[in-house]
Design a protein around this motif. Structure first.
Motif, short mmCIF file in Angstrom:
data_model
loop_
_atom_site.label_atom_id
_atom_site.label_comp_id
_atom_site.label_asym_id
_atom_site.label_seq_id
_atom_site.Cartn_x
_atom_site.Cartn_y
_atom_site.Cartn_z
N ALA A 1 12.13 -11.21 -3.47
CA ALA A 1 13.19 -10.45 -2.81
C ALA A 1 14.31 -10.14 -3.79
O ALA A 1 14.83 -9.01 -3.81
N LEU A 2 14.66 -11.10 -4.61
CA LEU A 2 15.74 -10.88 -5.58
C LEU A 2 15.30 -9.97 -6.72
O LEU A 2 16.15 -9.29 -7.32
N GLU A 3 14.01 -9.91 -7.01
CA GLU A 3 13.52 -8.92 -7.98
C GLU A 3 13.71 -7.51 -7.42
O GLU A 3 14.11 -6.61 -8.15
N LEU A 4 13.40 -7.37 -6.14
CA LEU A 4 13.51 -6.07 -5.49
C LEU A 4 14.96 -5.65 -5.25
O LEU A 4 15.30 -4.48 -5.34
N ASP A 5 15.80 -6.63 -4.94
CA ASP A 5 17.21 -6.36 -4.67
C ASP A 5 18.06 -7.49 -5.23
O ASP A 5 18.35 -8.47 -4.53
N PRO A 6 18.46 -7.38 -6.49
CA PRO A 6 19.24 -8.45 -7.12
C PRO A 6 20.57 -8.74 -6.42
O PRO A 6 21.16 -9.80 -6.62
N ARG B 1 0.83 -1.21 0.00
CA ARG B 1 0.00 0.00 0.00
C ARG B 1 0.86 1.26 0.00
O ARG B 1 0.53 2.25 -0.63
N ALA B 2 1.96 1.22 0.73
CA ALA B 2 2.86 2.37 0.80
C ALA B 2 3.78 2.46 -0.43
O ALA B 2 4.55 3.40 -0.56
N LYS B 3 3.67 1.46 -1.30
CA LYS B 3 4.53 1.38 -2.50
C LYS B 3 6.01 1.40 -2.14
O LYS B 3 6.83 2.02 -2.81
N GLN B 4 6.32 0.69 -1.04
CA GLN B 4 7.70 0.56 -0.59
C GLN B 4 7.98 -0.89 -0.21
O GLN B 4 8.25 -1.20 0.95
N PRO B 5 7.93 -1.80 -1.19
CA PRO B 5 8.20 -3.20 -0.86
C PRO B 5 9.65 -3.38 -0.40
O PRO B 5 10.54 -2.69 -0.86
N SER B 6 9.83 -4.31 0.51
CA SER B 6 11.15 -4.56 1.07
C SER B 6 11.61 -5.99 0.77
O SER B 6 10.89 -6.95 1.07
#
Length: 79
Positions: A42-47, A10-15
């Motif tokens: 998780a790896l999509e967000l932070d490779p 919702r906050a558009k800040q996935p971790s």
């Protein structure tokens, strides 16, 4: 974890860290496919996620994919 993921969405800040933590819990519970989905996210967000690559290695090891497990572990160490 699900509530936290919903709040982050919702906050558009996935971790990536939240996905890794939830993936670890699911792995411990033997829910490997669900775990794999969260680790992949998780790896999509932070490779470059060291923990993400480590958990990928654990999933490969669990499947008996030892060469892939070693490669993921080595990548985690290089991060």
């Amino acid at each position: 974890y699900e509530q936290t993921l919903a709040l982050e969405k919702r906050a558009k800040q996935p971790s990536a860290d939240t996905h890794v933590a939830y993936g670890r819990l699911l792995f411990t519970l033997g829910e490997y496919e669900a775990s794999a989905k969260h680790i992949a996210r998780a790896l999509e967000l932070d490779p470059q996620s060291r923990d993400g690559h480590y958990e990928t290695g654990r999933l490969h090891f669990e499947r008996g994919e030892f060469a892939q497990a070693a490669a993921a572990g080595e990548r985690a160490l290089k991060q």
